[in-house]
Design an enzyme around this catalytic site. Sequence first.
Site, PDB file in Angstrom:
ATOM      1  N   SER A  78       1.397  -9.743  -0.576  1.00 40.23           N
ATOM      2  CA  SER A  78       1.019  -8.336  -0.453  1.00 40.23           C
ATOM      3  C   SER A  78       1.354  -7.692   0.880  1.00 40.23           C
ATOM      4  CB  SER A  78      -0.482  -8.197  -0.726  1.00 40.23           C
ATOM      5  OG  SER A  78      -1.219  -9.098   0.090  1.00 40.23           O
ATOM      6  N   LYS A  86       0.805  -1.225   0.000  1.00 39.94           N
ATOM      7  CA  LYS A  86       0.000   0.000   0.000  1.00 39.94           C
ATOM      8  C   LYS A  86       0.838   1.274   0.000  1.00 39.94           C
ATOM      9  CE  LYS A  86      -4.404  -1.464   0.478  1.00 39.94           C
ATOM     10  NZ  LYS A  86      -5.541  -0.984  -0.328  1.00 39.94           N
TER      11      LYS A  86
END
Length: 316
Positions: free
Chosen positions: A299, A52
Amino acid sequence: MTVTLDDIRAAAERIRGHVVETPLVRDEALSARLGQPVWLKCEYRQTTGAFKLRGATNAILSLPPAALARGVVTASTGNHGRALAHAARALDVPATVCLSRLVPENKVQAIRDLGAAVRITGASQDEAMQEVARAVAQQGMTEIPPFDHQAVVAGQGTIGLEIGTPEAVLVPLSGGGLAAGIAVAVKALSPGTRVIGLTMENGAAMAASLAAGRPVEVAETASLADSLGGGIGLQNRVTFPLCRDLLDEVILLTEAEIAQGIRHLGRAGHVVEGAASVGAAALLAGKVVPQGPTVIILSGANIDPALHARIMAEAA
């Protein structure tokens, strides 16, 4: 509204020096088991422990000074909020992160530790987004959404510039910022590469929306893949159309399969959260059969240590 390869290349230049170009590591056990090379894109080694940071940094660096002075605000299931808090602190920008009560405490504390103001409200990301709307209307803050934003998607898409041209890319799918960004980059550079979105069986808003042909609401439920929860927004303008047009397939995984993915990766030395394990989980469950070199996007690493230890012990 859309995102192009040029947008992603511009984002890569903008965020250079602010984020890590994470390594691509071969998973020897999966490669041997499946007869095809399987590579792990270790985005969990990003500065804030998740991909992110790319999108949040690109979005903040794209803002004019007047907007930065008013401060930035977002809703998050944890990782985007942490990324925004980190990027904002680095640029001396005030940041507020709105979270639902479902966000794990370790993720809440990590955001507080980075100096952001935290507002906890409601039992879903949709309710947290309502608090964001109030902050924008009443305090003039600038919203940086967790996914449905061109600069955020372009920032996440920079991962797609770093993975070569595999036969398939397995991407965690939530609001679609990561999947859409990677799909834009990969399909532009290697049209034949399959981009497959992976998510949990229950509470997967993007999967339900793609099946319905339009953004829909779903009930948010607890999951080992907690950062894949949350709605996509009924007025979604960026990630829904990109995922609809570019993803080759969406695959749903059970909680047991997600746990198996966590265990497999943990044994290989990759301590990752449930959302990051879905690619390995799909391969182990036979829900994806690789036809050539395959890349799994790991991720994020922001899993509660006690939860990870408990899942690993279940294999004993």
